[in-house]
Motif scaffolding. Sequence first.
Motif, PDB file in Angstrom:
ATOM      1  N   ASP A   1      10.711  14.991 -34.660  1.00 18.19           N
ATOM      2  CA  ASP A   1      10.661  16.090 -35.631  1.00 18.19           C
ATOM      3  C   ASP A   1       9.775  15.724 -36.819  1.00 18.19           C
ATOM      4  OD1 ASP A   1      12.269  17.723 -34.131  1.00 18.19           O
ATOM      5  OD2 ASP A   1      14.118  17.211 -35.191  1.00 18.19           O
TER       6      ASP A   1
ATOM      7  N   ARG B   1       6.055  15.643 -35.719  1.00 14.42           N
ATOM      8  CA  ARG B   1       5.477  16.975 -35.478  1.00 14.42           C
ATOM      9  C   ARG B   1       5.246  17.724 -36.784  1.00 14.42           C
ATOM     10  NH1 ARG B   1       9.612  17.399 -31.039  1.00 14.42           N
ATOM     11  NH2 ARG B   1       8.568  16.622 -29.156  1.00 14.42           N
TER      12      ARG B   1
ATOM     13  N   ASP C   1       1.637  18.716 -37.768  1.00 17.77           N
ATOM     14  CA  ASP C   1       1.412  20.156 -37.838  1.00 17.77           C
ATOM     15  C   ASP C   1       0.578  20.498 -39.062  1.00 17.77           C
ATOM     16  OD1 ASP C   1       1.781  22.901 -37.027  1.00 17.77           O
ATOM     17  OD2 ASP C   1       3.270  23.099 -38.622  1.00 17.77           O
TER      18      ASP C   1
ATOM     19  N   ARG D   1       1.049  15.055 -28.385  1.00 20.81           N
ATOM     20  CA  ARG D   1       1.541  15.370 -27.036  1.00 20.81           C
ATOM     21  C   ARG D   1       1.855  14.100 -26.258  1.00 20.81           C
ATOM     22  NH1 ARG D   1      -2.750  19.262 -26.965  1.00 20.81           N
ATOM     23  NH2 ARG D   1      -3.988  17.855 -25.654  1.00 20.81           N
TER      24      ARG D   1
ATOM     25  N   PRO E   1       6.334  14.066 -26.449  1.00 21.64           N
ATOM     26  CA  PRO E   1       6.305  15.227 -25.554  1.00 21.64           C
ATOM     27  C   PRO E   1       7.338  16.270 -25.960  1.00 21.64           C
ATOM     28  CG  PRO E   1       6.374  13.165 -24.315  1.00 21.64           C
ATOM     29  CD  PRO E   1       6.650  12.821 -25.745  1.00 21.64           C
ATOM     30  N   GLU E   2       7.067  17.515 -25.589  1.00 23.43           N
ATOM     31  CA  GLU E   2       8.020  18.590 -25.878  1.00 23.43           C
ATOM     32  C   GLU E   2       9.365  18.261 -25.238  1.00 23.43           C
ATOM     33  OE1 GLU E   2       7.902  21.195 -27.800  1.00 23.43           O
ATOM     34  OE2 GLU E   2       5.881  20.658 -28.451  1.00 23.43           O
ATOM     35  N   GLY E   3      10.429  18.518 -25.976  1.00 24.29           N
ATOM     36  CA  GLY E   3      11.756  18.238 -25.479  1.00 24.29           C
ATOM     37  C   GLY E   3      12.266  16.864 -25.857  1.00 24.29           C
TER      38      GLY E   3
ATOM     39  N   ASN F   1      13.231  14.548 -28.718  1.00 19.62           N
ATOM     40  CA  ASN F   1      13.558  14.590 -30.144  1.00 19.62           C
ATOM     41  C   ASN F   1      14.129  13.269 -30.641  1.00 19.62           C
ATOM     42  OD1 ASN F   1      12.848  17.377 -30.575  1.00 19.62           O
ATOM     43  ND2 ASN F   1      14.680  17.905 -29.398  1.00 19.62           N
TER      44      ASN F   1
END
Length: 255
Positions: free
Chosen positions: A79, A82, A86, A205, A209-211, A213
């Motif tokens: 988190d 990102r 971002d 990425r 990776p997504e998912g 955390n």
Amino acid sequence: MAFTPAPIPSRTEYVLDAIKQAILTGRLAPGQALVETELAAQFGVSKTPVREALKTLAGTGLVVLNQYKGVAVRAVDADMARQVYDVRLLLEPEALRRTVLRLAPLDAAGAALDRADRAADDAQRALANRQFHRALYLPCGNPLLTRTLDDIRDQAALVATAVWATEPSWEREAREHRAILRLARAGEAQGAADALREHIASFVRRAFPEGDNGVWPHASSRTSPPLGAHSPMSWRSPSPRSPLTAPSTRPPTTP
């Protein structure tokens, strides 16, 4: 002409620089406890400059202050990474696009890449990489945009240091840096911005990776104790292996 010596750094700046350098080079791991009394003994100063240094580091996002648990190097999780990246994705490519449109010289960026290639260790390479990115956005012509990106530089470096400790990707990133600089020097403002955006996005990425955390590094990639799992340092008995090496200049003798 009389020589005017540079001002001697204050004790707070002296301590601040040493701790910051240790964090951003990975010698102090995410989650590492930072005890005021032990740091004061290590540096030969009172607790006041140590406390002020830690407050400053908290303001930049490198350490966290907890009323009950004390002070520790900030942990790196998906988190946090990102959020920081971002902001970079939103602002840094646009800053580079403006730099190119202004026909600003990019000699500093090229010099930073050369330093990265000649770096003797990962710490020098990481510093050169940070200097490269700043050299791309610094001439964008908007001081507020520059300051905003400067404000998150340390947090971005903290993320990168944690990731590179277990999954170094220096060669890939060096190739991407060269490609970005070639586009910028060729005057391809949008192409350079797009390449920079993909460079930043691909790092996130790969690392988070997504998912996912969890706290970096991933359990599956750990070959050594997880970052942040170390016990508090013993600063009173420093050894050559101590993760915190003070600057070569001793602290000033004035408060």
